[in-house]
Write a protein that holds these residues in place. Structure first.
Motif, PDB file in Angstrom:
ATOM      1  N   GLY A   1       0.809  -1.212   0.000  1.00  0.00           N
ATOM      2  CA  GLY A   1       0.000   0.000   0.000  1.00  0.00           C
ATOM      3  C   GLY A   1       0.841   1.261   0.000  1.00  0.00           C
ATOM      4  N   LEU A   2       1.883   1.274   0.801  1.00  0.00           N
ATOM      5  CA  LEU A   2       2.773   2.429   0.869  1.00  0.00           C
ATOM      6  C   LEU A   2       3.490   2.651  -0.455  1.00  0.00           C
ATOM      7  N   LEU A   3       3.989   1.582  -1.057  1.00  0.00           N
ATOM      8  CA  LEU A   3       4.654   1.718  -2.355  1.00  0.00           C
ATOM      9  C   LEU A   3       3.669   2.161  -3.429  1.00  0.00           C
ATOM     10  N   GLY A   4       2.429   1.683  -3.346  1.00  0.00           N
ATOM     11  CA  GLY A   4       1.416   2.133  -4.300  1.00  0.00           C
ATOM     12  C   GLY A   4       1.157   3.624  -4.195  1.00  0.00           C
ATOM     13  N   ILE A   5       1.079   4.122  -2.980  1.00  0.00           N
ATOM     14  CA  ILE A   5       0.868   5.560  -2.775  1.00  0.00           C
ATOM     15  C   ILE A   5       2.058   6.362  -3.283  1.00  0.00           C
ATOM     16  N   VAL A   6       3.266   5.892  -2.992  1.00  0.00           N
ATOM     17  CA  VAL A   6       4.472   6.594  -3.445  1.00  0.00           C
ATOM     18  C   VAL A   6       4.519   6.644  -4.966  1.00  0.00           C
ATOM     19  N   PHE A   7       4.203   5.534  -5.617  1.00  0.00           N
ATOM     20  CA  PHE A   7       4.239   5.521  -7.081  1.00  0.00           C
ATOM     21  C   PHE A   7       3.121   6.369  -7.685  1.00  0.00           C
TER      22      PHE A   7
ATOM     23  N   GLU B   1      15.225   6.845 -14.339  1.00  0.00           N
ATOM     24  CA  GLU B   1      15.762   5.689 -13.612  1.00  0.00           C
ATOM     25  C   GLU B   1      16.480   6.098 -12.329  1.00  0.00           C
ATOM     26  N   ASP B   2      17.159   7.239 -12.349  1.00  0.00           N
ATOM     27  CA  ASP B   2      17.882   7.682 -11.156  1.00  0.00           C
ATOM     28  C   ASP B   2      16.934   7.999 -10.005  1.00  0.00           C
ATOM     29  N   SER B   3      15.846   8.684 -10.299  1.00  0.00           N
ATOM     30  CA  SER B   3      14.909   9.004  -9.213  1.00  0.00           C
ATOM     31  C   SER B   3      14.197   7.751  -8.713  1.00  0.00           C
ATOM     32  N   LEU B   4      13.974   6.779  -9.608  1.00  0.00           N
ATOM     33  CA  LEU B   4      13.380   5.509  -9.177  1.00  0.00           C
ATOM     34  C   LEU B   4      14.331   4.769  -8.235  1.00  0.00           C
TER      35      LEU B   4
ATOM     36  N   GLY C   1      13.636   3.956  -4.353  1.00  0.00           N
ATOM     37  CA  GLY C   1      13.699   2.574  -3.868  1.00  0.00           C
ATOM     38  C   GLY C   1      14.640   2.409  -2.691  1.00  0.00           C
ATOM     39  N   MET C   2      15.815   2.991  -2.757  1.00  0.00           N
ATOM     40  CA  MET C   2      16.781   2.862  -1.665  1.00  0.00           C
ATOM     41  C   MET C   2      16.320   3.603  -0.411  1.00  0.00           C
ATOM     42  N   PHE C   3      15.743   4.788  -0.601  1.00  0.00           N
ATOM     43  CA  PHE C   3      15.219   5.537   0.540  1.00  0.00           C
ATOM     44  C   PHE C   3      14.072   4.773   1.193  1.00  0.00           C
ATOM     45  N   GLY C   4      13.187   4.219   0.377  1.00  0.00           N
ATOM     46  CA  GLY C   4      12.079   3.438   0.902  1.00  0.00           C
ATOM     47  C   GLY C   4      12.552   2.189   1.619  1.00  0.00           C
ATOM     48  N   LEU C   5      13.569   1.527   1.066  1.00  0.00           N
ATOM     49  CA  LEU C   5      14.121   0.335   1.716  1.00  0.00           C
ATOM     50  C   LEU C   5      14.692   0.679   3.083  1.00  0.00           C
ATOM     51  N   PHE C   6      15.392   1.796   3.172  1.00  0.00           N
ATOM     52  CA  PHE C   6      15.978   2.208   4.444  1.00  0.00           C
ATOM     53  C   PHE C   6      14.904   2.543   5.478  1.00  0.00           C
TER      54      PHE C   6
ATOM     55  N   VAL D   1      14.847 -11.801   4.484  1.00  0.00           N
ATOM     56  CA  VAL D   1      13.449 -11.939   4.044  1.00  0.00           C
ATOM     57  C   VAL D   1      12.847 -10.577   3.730  1.00  0.00           C
ATOM     58  N   PHE D   2      13.079  -9.585   4.592  1.00  0.00           N
ATOM     59  CA  PHE D   2      12.497  -8.266   4.332  1.00  0.00           C
ATOM     60  C   PHE D   2      13.042  -7.671   3.045  1.00  0.00           C
ATOM     61  N   THR D   3      14.326  -7.791   2.787  1.00  0.00           N
ATOM     62  CA  THR D   3      14.902  -7.241   1.561  1.00  0.00           C
ATOM     63  C   THR D   3      14.316  -7.923   0.335  1.00  0.00           C
ATOM     64  N   LEU D   4      14.179  -9.242   0.371  1.00  0.00           N
ATOM     65  CA  LEU D   4      13.580  -9.955  -0.755  1.00  0.00           C
ATOM     66  C   LEU D   4      12.121  -9.543  -0.970  1.00  0.00           C
ATOM     67  N   VAL D   5      11.362  -9.420   0.109  1.00  0.00           N
ATOM     68  CA  VAL D   5       9.962  -9.008  -0.007  1.00  0.00           C
ATOM     69  C   VAL D   5       9.872  -7.581  -0.538  1.00  0.00           C
ATOM     70  N   TYR D   6      10.732  -6.684  -0.054  1.00  0.00           N
ATOM     71  CA  TYR D   6      10.715  -5.306  -0.523  1.00  0.00           C
ATOM     72  C   TYR D   6      11.036  -5.215  -2.008  1.00  0.00           C
ATOM     73  N   VAL D   7      12.049  -5.929  -2.443  1.00  0.00           N
ATOM     74  CA  VAL D   7      12.428  -5.893  -3.862  1.00  0.00           C
ATOM     75  C   VAL D   7      11.300  -6.460  -4.727  1.00  0.00           C
ATOM     76  N   CYS D   8      10.678  -7.540  -4.277  1.00  0.00           N
ATOM     77  CA  CYS D   8       9.550  -8.102  -5.035  1.00  0.00           C
ATOM     78  C   CYS D   8       8.384  -7.125  -5.097  1.00  0.00           C
ATOM     79  N   CYS D   9       8.070  -6.488  -3.977  1.00  0.00           N
ATOM     80  CA  CYS D   9       6.975  -5.512  -3.964  1.00  0.00           C
ATOM     81  C   CYS D   9       7.323  -4.273  -4.790  1.00  0.00           C
ATOM     82  N   PHE D  10       8.567  -3.848  -4.745  1.00  0.00           N
ATOM     83  CA  PHE D  10       8.987  -2.634  -5.451  1.00  0.00           C
ATOM     84  C   PHE D  10       8.930  -2.827  -6.963  1.00  0.00           C
ATOM     85  N   PHE D  11       9.332  -3.988  -7.439  1.00  0.00           N
ATOM     86  CA  PHE D  11       9.329  -4.222  -8.869  1.00  0.00           C
ATOM     87  C   PHE D  11       8.063  -4.871  -9.373  1.00  0.00           C
ATOM     88  N   TYR D  12       7.098  -5.091  -8.488  1.00  0.00           N
ATOM     89  CA  TYR D  12       5.812  -5.649  -8.892  1.00  0.00           C
ATOM     90  C   TYR D  12       5.051  -4.588  -9.609  1.00  0.00           C
TER      91      TYR D  12
END
Length: 120
Positions: free
Chosen positions: A34-40, A53-56, A60-65, A109-120
């Motif tokens: 939901g949070l990534l959907g709102i950000v996008f 691509e740079d802002s994406l 992504g890195m800011f959101g991951l942190f 696990v969190f990093t894998l889930v975040y990357v999957c959600c981010f690129f979904y």
């Protein structure tokens, strides 16, 4: 119980932690989506159809942190309450196994889930 490290006990501890906290993990994943959907949506609303691509990558890195820090704070909050903290500390496993089990969920696990959600 010995204080020696055991991979079989670590595996059982990871499974036990998943069984006890799967609702927290699944709800965190839904909140992350939901949070990534709102950000996008905000990003598309401000940039239009222009893809940068740079802002994406920065987003992504800011959101991951930020979301990683919130998730780690949530999962380690069990040590803040007396009943859960005493249960977790007195559980028959070495401290290294408990730390590795938490790091497994908070880092891998969190990093894998975040990357999957981010690129979904």
């Amino acid at each position: 119980m010995t204080a020696n490290f055991s991979f079989s006990r670590l595996g059982k501890l990871i499974v036990k932690q998943w069984v006890e906290n799967r609702r927290l993990y699944l709800m965190s994943t839904l909140a992350l989506l939901g949070l990534l959907g709102i950000v996008f949506l905000i990003w598309v609303a401000t940039n239009g159809r222009r893809y940068d691509e740079d802002s994406l990558l920065i987003t992504g890195m800011f959101g991951l942190f930020i979301t990683g820090a919130v998730f780690a704070s949530t999962t380690f909050s069990m040590l803040g309450s007396k009943d859960k903290g005493i249960y977790w500390i007195s559980f028959p496993a070495s401290h290294a196994e408990k730390l590795l089990a938490n790091l497994f969920f908070n880092v891998i696990v969190f990093t894998l889930v975040y990357v999957c959600c981010f690129f979904y």
